[in-house]
Write an enzyme that holds these catalytic residues in place. Structure first.
Site, PDB file in Angstrom:
ATOM      1  N   ASP A 150     -11.267   4.386   8.014  1.00  0.00           N
ATOM      2  CA  ASP A 150     -11.092   4.043   6.593  1.00  0.00           C
ATOM      3  C   ASP A 150     -12.027   2.870   6.282  1.00  0.00           C
ATOM      4  OD1 ASP A 150     -10.101   4.024   4.015  1.00  0.00           O
ATOM      5  OD2 ASP A 150      -8.263   2.949   4.507  1.00  0.00           O
ATOM      6  N   GLY A 157       0.832  -1.204   0.000  1.00  0.00           N
ATOM      7  CA  GLY A 157       0.000   0.000   0.000  1.00  0.00           C
ATOM      8  C   GLY A 157       0.857   1.239   0.000  1.00  0.00           C
ATOM      9  N   ALA A 158       0.202   2.379   0.178  1.00  0.00           N
ATOM     10  CA  ALA A 158       0.908   3.652   0.168  1.00  0.00           C
ATOM     11  C   ALA A 158       1.862   3.745   1.361  1.00  0.00           C
ATOM     12  CB  ALA A 158      -0.087   4.796   0.201  1.00  0.00           C
ATOM     13  N   GLU A 159       1.466   3.172   2.473  1.00  0.00           N
ATOM     14  CA  GLU A 159       2.258   3.327   3.692  1.00  0.00           C
ATOM     15  C   GLU A 159       2.806   2.025   4.229  1.00  0.00           C
ATOM     16  OE1 GLU A 159       1.201   5.788   6.691  1.00  0.00           O
ATOM     17  OE2 GLU A 159       0.541   7.379   5.386  1.00  0.00           O
ATOM     18  N   ALA A 160       2.172   0.923   3.870  1.00  0.00           N
ATOM     19  CA  ALA A 160       2.540  -0.337   4.514  1.00  0.00           C
ATOM     20  C   ALA A 160       2.689  -1.473   3.519  1.00  0.00           C
ATOM     21  CB  ALA A 160       1.485  -0.698   5.555  1.00  0.00           C
ATOM     22  N   VAL A 161       3.511  -2.438   3.910  1.00  0.00           N
ATOM     23  CA  VAL A 161       3.667  -3.675   3.144  1.00  0.00           C
ATOM     24  C   VAL A 161       3.153  -4.802   4.033  1.00  0.00           C
ATOM     25  CG1 VAL A 161       5.335  -5.263   2.115  1.00  0.00           C
ATOM     26  CG2 VAL A 161       5.689  -2.798   1.917  1.00  0.00           C
ATOM     27  N   VAL A 162       2.346  -5.686   3.478  1.00  0.00           N
ATOM     28  CA  VAL A 162       1.839  -6.818   4.255  1.00  0.00           C
ATOM     29  C   VAL A 162       2.393  -8.106   3.659  1.00  0.00           C
ATOM     30  CG1 VAL A 162      -0.217  -8.064   5.054  1.00  0.00           C
ATOM     31  CG2 VAL A 162      -0.281  -5.562   4.837  1.00  0.00           C
ATOM     32  N   LYS A 176       2.401  -6.671   9.002  1.00  0.00           N
ATOM     33  CA  LYS A 176       2.193  -5.362   8.369  1.00  0.00           C
ATOM     34  C   LYS A 176       3.316  -4.432   8.817  1.00  0.00           C
ATOM     35  CE  LYS A 176      -1.195  -1.672   7.758  1.00  0.00           C
ATOM     36  NZ  LYS A 176      -2.615  -1.303   7.840  1.00  0.00           N
TER      37      LYS A 176
HETATM   38  N1  ATP Z   1      -4.542 -10.002   9.189  1.00  0.00           N
HETATM   39  C1  ATP Z   1      -4.635 -10.177   7.888  1.00  0.00           C
HETATM   40  N2  ATP Z   1      -4.966 -11.381   7.359  1.00  0.00           N
HETATM   41  C2  ATP Z   1      -5.061 -11.549   6.023  1.00  0.00           C
HETATM   42  N3  ATP Z   1      -4.847 -10.571   5.123  1.00  0.00           N
HETATM   43  C3  ATP Z   1      -4.516  -9.354   5.572  1.00  0.00           C
HETATM   44  C4  ATP Z   1      -4.387  -9.091   6.962  1.00  0.00           C
HETATM   45  N4  ATP Z   1      -4.041  -7.793   7.130  1.00  0.00           N
HETATM   46  C5  ATP Z   1      -3.962  -7.276   5.884  1.00  0.00           C
HETATM   47  N5  ATP Z   1      -4.235  -8.198   4.944  1.00  0.00           N
HETATM   48  C6  ATP Z   1      -4.231  -8.008   3.469  1.00  0.00           C
HETATM   49  O1  ATP Z   1      -3.362  -6.947   3.154  1.00  0.00           O
HETATM   50  C7  ATP Z   1      -4.085  -5.871   2.543  1.00  0.00           C
HETATM   51  C8  ATP Z   1      -3.530  -4.529   3.030  1.00  0.00           C
HETATM   52  O2  ATP Z   1      -3.644  -4.450   4.430  1.00  0.00           O
HETATM   53  P1  ATP Z   1      -4.161  -3.116   5.145  1.00  0.00           P
HETATM   54  O3  ATP Z   1      -5.491  -2.762   4.609  1.00  0.00           O
HETATM   55  O4  ATP Z   1      -4.023  -3.312   6.603  1.00  0.00           O
HETATM   56  O5  ATP Z   1      -3.045  -2.103   4.668  1.00  0.00           O
HETATM   57  P2  ATP Z   1      -3.058  -0.787   3.770  1.00  0.00           P
HETATM   58  O6  ATP Z   1      -4.409  -0.466   3.272  1.00  0.00           O
HETATM   59  O7  ATP Z   1      -1.929  -0.883   2.832  1.00  0.00           O
HETATM   60  O8  ATP Z   1      -2.612   0.100   4.919  1.00  0.00           O
HETATM   61  P3  ATP Z   1      -2.731   1.614   5.313  1.00  0.00           P
HETATM   62  O9  ATP Z   1      -4.103   2.055   4.909  1.00  0.00           O
HETATM   63  O10 ATP Z   1      -2.483   1.531   6.793  1.00  0.00           O
HETATM   64  O11 ATP Z   1      -1.625   2.294   4.549  1.00  0.00           O
HETATM   65  C9  ATP Z   1      -5.544  -6.116   2.916  1.00  0.00           C
HETATM   66  O12 ATP Z   1      -6.426  -5.588   1.965  1.00  0.00           O
HETATM   67  C10 ATP Z   1      -5.602  -7.634   2.975  1.00  0.00           C
HETATM   68  O13 ATP Z   1      -5.775  -8.161   1.670  1.00  0.00           O
HETATM   69 MG    MG Z   2      -6.407  -1.157   3.709  1.00  0.00          MG
END
Ligand code: ATP
Ligand code: MG
Length: 205
Positions: free
Chosen positions: A121, A8-13, A26
């Protein structure tokens, strides 16, 4: 590092393992346009906030990932991996699934709001429908506790916009969400009034 499932814009999962359990990690990555120390503090504050709100939001009706570990120096959260399908993908693939999922969305939101928690959000990208039929809410990085009607109104308005743009093929989806929200939320009328106010504000400014 493990393969990312989302950047994402701020985070990698990424998917990982924690004490033998499947986990999602995350990590808030450094932003080069921000000054080093300031950047680190912002990322740490958001990480801390996300953990606090995610844990506070959990209840008998609201499912959130269990936090396994938090690493403040690396700004990462290791949490339970939630199996299932993102509600956004589900509604895109099968708009008729809204009959099942929309009441769950309204119920979860009302339960959080009844306890003074706003998500910040609240879009269908941040919800996962689990195989057992329960809804899990994720991504609490913009969430807050002890909120007033303004923040609650913003949650609803954001969702309404998601249904009118991303999910325009889903007929009556937002109305179905609000049906169950109004049933569960105490003093729902005050929040609905605020939603109207936010809408008008956006129109005239
Ligand atoms: N606990 C989890 N289990 C499974 N999938 C997850 C989990 N957390 C996140 N994901 C996957 O990762 C994606 C991105 O996670 P998240 O929405 O938390 O981050 P982001 O939108 O990039 O963050 P931010 O808005 O904080 O910048 C989610 O849409 C989901 O597909
Ligand atoms: Mg998200």
């Amino acid at each position: 590092m493990d393969a990312p499932i989302a950047v994402g814009a701020e985070a990698v999962v990424t998917v990982s393992e924690f004490l033998g359990r499947k986990a999602a990690v995350k990590t808030r990555v450094p932003k080069r346009y921000r000054h080093g120390e300031l950047d680190r503090r912002i990322r740490a504050a958001r990480t801390r906030n996300e953990v606090r709100v995610m844990q506070g939001a959990r209840s008998d009706t609201v499912r959130t990932p269990v936090v396994y570990d938090v690493e403040m120096s690396g700004c990462s959260i290791t949490m339970e991996f939630i199996e299932g399908v993102r509600v956004k993908d589900l509604l895109d693939a099968d708009p008729s699934s809204s009959k099942e999922v929309c009441p769950l969305i309204g119920e979860a939101l009302a339960d959080m709001h009844n306890r003074g928690i706003a998500h910040g959000d609240f879009t269908t990208s941040n919800m996962i429908l689990m195989p057992d039929g329960r809804l899990c809410i994720i991504d609490f990085s913009l969430g807050s506790i002890n909120v007033g009607t303004e923040e609650m109104g913003v949650d609803i308005r954001l969702l309404q916009r998601a249904f009118s743009s991303a999910h325009s093929a889903v007929e009556g989806g937002f109305e179905a969400v609000m049906g169950s929200y109004v049933e569960k939320k105490t003093d729902a009328g005050t929040v609905l009034g605020k939603v109207e106010e936010i809408k008008n504000r956006a129109r005239y400014t």
